[in-house]
Scaffold this active site. Sequence first.
Site, PDB file in Angstrom:
ATOM      1  N   GLU A  36       0.837  -1.296   0.063  1.00 40.13           N
ATOM      2  CA  GLU A  36      -0.186  -0.012   0.276  1.00 40.13           C
ATOM      3  C   GLU A  36       0.669   1.341   0.140  1.00 40.13           C
ATOM      4  O   GLU A  36       1.912   1.360   0.826  1.00 40.13           O
ATOM      5  CB  GLU A  36      -0.875  -0.091   1.147  1.00 40.13           C
ATOM      6  CG  GLU A  36      -2.282   0.621   1.135  1.00 40.13           C
ATOM      7  CD  GLU A  36      -3.291  -0.176   0.049  1.00 40.13           C
ATOM      8  OE1 GLU A  36      -2.995   0.064  -1.073  1.00 40.13           O
ATOM      9  OE2 GLU A  36      -3.754  -1.167   0.327  1.00 40.13           O
ATOM     10  N   HIS A  37       0.597   2.123  -0.971  1.00 40.66           N
ATOM     11  CA  HIS A  37       1.236   3.457  -0.924  1.00 40.66           C
ATOM     12  C   HIS A  37       2.530   3.326  -1.325  1.00 40.66           C
ATOM     13  O   HIS A  37       3.534   3.855  -0.791  1.00 40.66           O
ATOM     14  CB  HIS A  37       1.259   4.166   0.409  1.00 40.66           C
ATOM     15  CG  HIS A  37      -0.234   4.996   0.489  1.00 40.66           C
ATOM     16  ND1 HIS A  37      -0.802   6.309   0.023  1.00 40.66           N
ATOM     17  CD2 HIS A  37      -1.393   4.592   1.168  1.00 40.66           C
ATOM     18  CE1 HIS A  37      -1.746   6.466   0.312  1.00 40.66           C
ATOM     19  NE2 HIS A  37      -2.252   5.628   1.204  1.00 40.66           N
ATOM     20  N   ASP A  39       3.064   2.016  -4.972  1.00 44.19           N
ATOM     21  CA  ASP A  39       3.389   1.998  -6.166  1.00 44.19           C
ATOM     22  C   ASP A  39       3.736   3.239  -7.042  1.00 44.19           C
ATOM     23  O   ASP A  39       4.340   3.188  -7.942  1.00 44.19           O
ATOM     24  CB  ASP A  39       1.846   1.702  -7.102  1.00 44.19           C
ATOM     25  CG  ASP A  39       0.719   2.496  -6.651  1.00 44.19           C
ATOM     26  OD1 ASP A  39       0.785   3.458  -5.746  1.00 44.19           O
ATOM     27  OD2 ASP A  39      -0.365   2.505  -7.215  1.00 44.19           O
ATOM     28  N   LEU A 129     -12.142   0.785  -3.146  1.00 42.95           N
ATOM     29  CA  LEU A 129     -12.188  -0.544  -3.906  1.00 42.95           C
ATOM     30  C   LEU A 129     -11.924  -0.189  -5.417  1.00 42.95           C
ATOM     31  O   LEU A 129     -12.262  -1.060  -6.376  1.00 42.95           O
ATOM     32  CB  LEU A 129     -13.258  -1.256  -3.656  1.00 42.95           C
ATOM     33  CG  LEU A 129     -13.689  -1.874  -2.125  1.00 42.95           C
ATOM     34  CD1 LEU A 129     -14.771  -2.300  -2.061  1.00 42.95           C
ATOM     35  CD2 LEU A 129     -12.582  -2.791  -1.897  1.00 42.95           C
ATOM     36  N   SER A 130     -11.660   1.159  -5.508  1.00 40.85           N
ATOM     37  CA  SER A 130     -11.425   1.745  -6.816  1.00 40.85           C
ATOM     38  C   SER A 130     -12.725   1.668  -7.834  1.00 40.85           C
ATOM     39  O   SER A 130     -12.507   1.571  -8.894  1.00 40.85           O
ATOM     40  CB  SER A 130     -10.218   0.635  -7.720  1.00 40.85           C
ATOM     41  OG  SER A 130      -9.099   1.111  -7.315  1.00 40.85           O
ATOM     42  N   SER A 131     -13.892   1.920  -7.331  1.00 36.10           N
ATOM     43  CA  SER A 131     -14.855   2.369  -7.954  1.00 36.10           C
ATOM     44  C   SER A 131     -14.785   3.301  -9.329  1.00 36.10           C
ATOM     45  O   SER A 131     -15.046   3.188 -10.303  1.00 36.10           O
ATOM     46  CB  SER A 131     -16.053   2.482  -7.289  1.00 36.10           C
ATOM     47  OG  SER A 131     -15.954   3.803  -6.814  1.00 36.10           O
ATOM     48  N   ASP A 175      -4.240   0.504  -9.744  1.00 31.64           N
ATOM     49  CA  ASP A 175      -5.720   0.196  -9.955  1.00 31.64           C
ATOM     50  C   ASP A 175      -5.908  -0.006 -11.423  1.00 31.64           C
ATOM     51  O   ASP A 175      -6.725  -1.087 -11.844  1.00 31.64           O
ATOM     52  CB  ASP A 175      -6.244   1.480  -9.412  1.00 31.64           C
ATOM     53  CG  ASP A 175      -6.145   1.974  -8.175  1.00 31.64           C
ATOM     54  OD1 ASP A 175      -5.668   1.056  -7.512  1.00 31.64           O
ATOM     55  OD2 ASP A 175      -6.493   2.990  -7.533  1.00 31.64           O
ATOM     56  N   TYR A 227      -3.617  12.572   0.286  1.00 32.75           N
ATOM     57  CA  TYR A 227      -2.963  11.442  -0.853  1.00 32.75           C
ATOM     58  C   TYR A 227      -1.814  12.343  -1.466  1.00 32.75           C
ATOM     59  O   TYR A 227      -0.570  11.590  -1.508  1.00 32.75           O
ATOM     60  CB  TYR A 227      -3.955  10.902  -1.641  1.00 32.75           C
ATOM     61  CG  TYR A 227      -3.328   9.756  -2.746  1.00 32.75           C
ATOM     62  CD1 TYR A 227      -3.293   8.180  -2.443  1.00 32.75           C
ATOM     63  CD2 TYR A 227      -2.802  10.018  -3.842  1.00 32.75           C
ATOM     64  CE1 TYR A 227      -2.852   7.474  -3.246  1.00 32.75           C
ATOM     65  CE2 TYR A 227      -2.392   9.229  -4.624  1.00 32.75           C
ATOM     66  CZ  TYR A 227      -2.367   7.937  -4.417  1.00 32.75           C
ATOM     67  OH  TYR A 227      -1.690   7.025  -4.877  1.00 32.75           O
TER      68      TYR A 227
HETATM   69  C1  GLA Z   1      -4.934   4.791  -4.553  1.00 31.21           C
HETATM   70  C2  GLA Z   1      -4.169   5.152  -5.872  1.00 31.21           C
HETATM   71  C3  GLA Z   1      -3.188   3.530  -6.057  1.00 31.21           C
HETATM   72  C4  GLA Z   1      -2.366   3.500  -4.762  1.00 31.21           C
HETATM   73  C5  GLA Z   1      -3.266   3.225  -3.496  1.00 31.21           C
HETATM   74  C6  GLA Z   1      -2.517   3.134  -2.192  1.00 31.21           C
HETATM   75  O1  GLA Z   1      -5.788   3.628  -4.786  1.00 31.21           O
HETATM   76  O2  GLA Z   1      -5.021   5.170  -7.033  1.00 31.21           O
HETATM   77  O3  GLA Z   1      -2.606   3.994  -7.104  1.00 31.21           O
HETATM   78  O4  GLA Z   1      -1.380   4.211  -4.668  1.00 31.21           O
HETATM   79  O5  GLA Z   1      -4.159   4.447  -3.272  1.00 31.21           O
HETATM   80  O6  GLA Z   1      -1.641   2.193  -2.309  1.00 31.21           O
END
Ligand code: GLA
Length: 381
Positions: A36-37, A39, A129-131, A175, A227
């Site tokens: 996490e955090h 990429d 969850l990347s909606s 994502d 972020y």
């Molecule tokens: C969000 C970003 C991803 C990643 C995560 C944290 O989802 O879109 O690219 O950085 O946060 O891991």
Amino acid sequence: MASTHLGAAFARAFGAPSPSPVHVVRAPGRVNLIGEHIDYCGLPVFPMAIRRSVRIAFHPRSDRETHLVNHDPRFAPSAFAVNESIPPAPAGDWGNYARAAAQALAQRFPDLRGVNALVDSDLPIAAGLSSSSALLVAMALAIMHANGVTVASLELMELLGRGERYVGTAGGGMDQAIILGARAGCASRIDFHPLRLTPTAVPADWQFIVAWSLVHAEKSGAARQAYNERTRQCDELLEVAEGGATLSGVLSRRFRHVVTEGTRVRQAEAAMAAQDLATFGQLLDASHQSLRDDYEVSRPELDRLVELAREAGAAGARLTGAGFGGSIVVLCRAEHAPEIMAALGERFYAPRGAAGDVARHVFTAEPSAGAEVLTPGASPE
Ligand code: GLA
């Protein structure tokens, strides 16, 4: 909603299309298992796609216009012309993810036509969850299909990863890559520079559970600033480290998270391949602690959910996604899932007045396939 119902909703919104049928594209959400955090620092991550998804019924138009109608009435219709420089709607507008996809493609292909699109989703919004990336990927596939253009998979992941910055978040590429490239039944290690995906089968008796903290984390809203601050700190880290200076205070804690989390990704991938549930669980716990104490992206609600999941018998749990709200991911043996979900209902949701919605807030996450355009008439999973 099944494809046939989606087609009917499309006809209500736009009239029955002719001559060709309405197509449906599906783009799944994702749950990041670990990594996490990191990429955006170029380090590998280990997510999987889930069954819940964004679905778009679409039909090509003869002009450049794109008209979007959302099945969820909270989201007002949106329209724009597909070109290389699309003026954004106000920050936070859902239609900006569609604009981001259209602009990225228009910069790659001249003279694209637009689509009429009916958007539906069973993915919780702003839940980590990347909606929003699922919407972006689904729109991109719809526009590409409508225009008969293709882009090689890895190139498309990169194109859309950059393209999403249109909404003002300096995100990494995780994502878009997992939403496009996931394999059913597997989690995937994603490496960057160069981008590649390496799947590992999720053992049949492992169960991942997702539980929402009841706190929205709007990627294009309030969480954006926090972020982007983390991504800036990572740039700073690299500069200081390259200059040979010593890191101190906040930056040294951020650095410790990045380095230890990178190591945990490798260890977790190996633990999954070896079907070693206990080790994978311990790595989830260590990741949460690091995100809470060193990276400072947790919230008391996330910490509480993690604690309750462990007390109820989980092998491990941690916040997933950007944090600042959103969801946790829990790992357990499949047979323990019902009691863990029941415990979260009684001890987290009921005291917060959300007992009636537990089925919406907590669900089992099955490793699913990446985004695809479905054949008209086929009934998807
Ligand atoms: C969000 C970003 C991803 C990643 C995560 C944290 O989802 O879109 O690219 O950085 O946060 O891991």
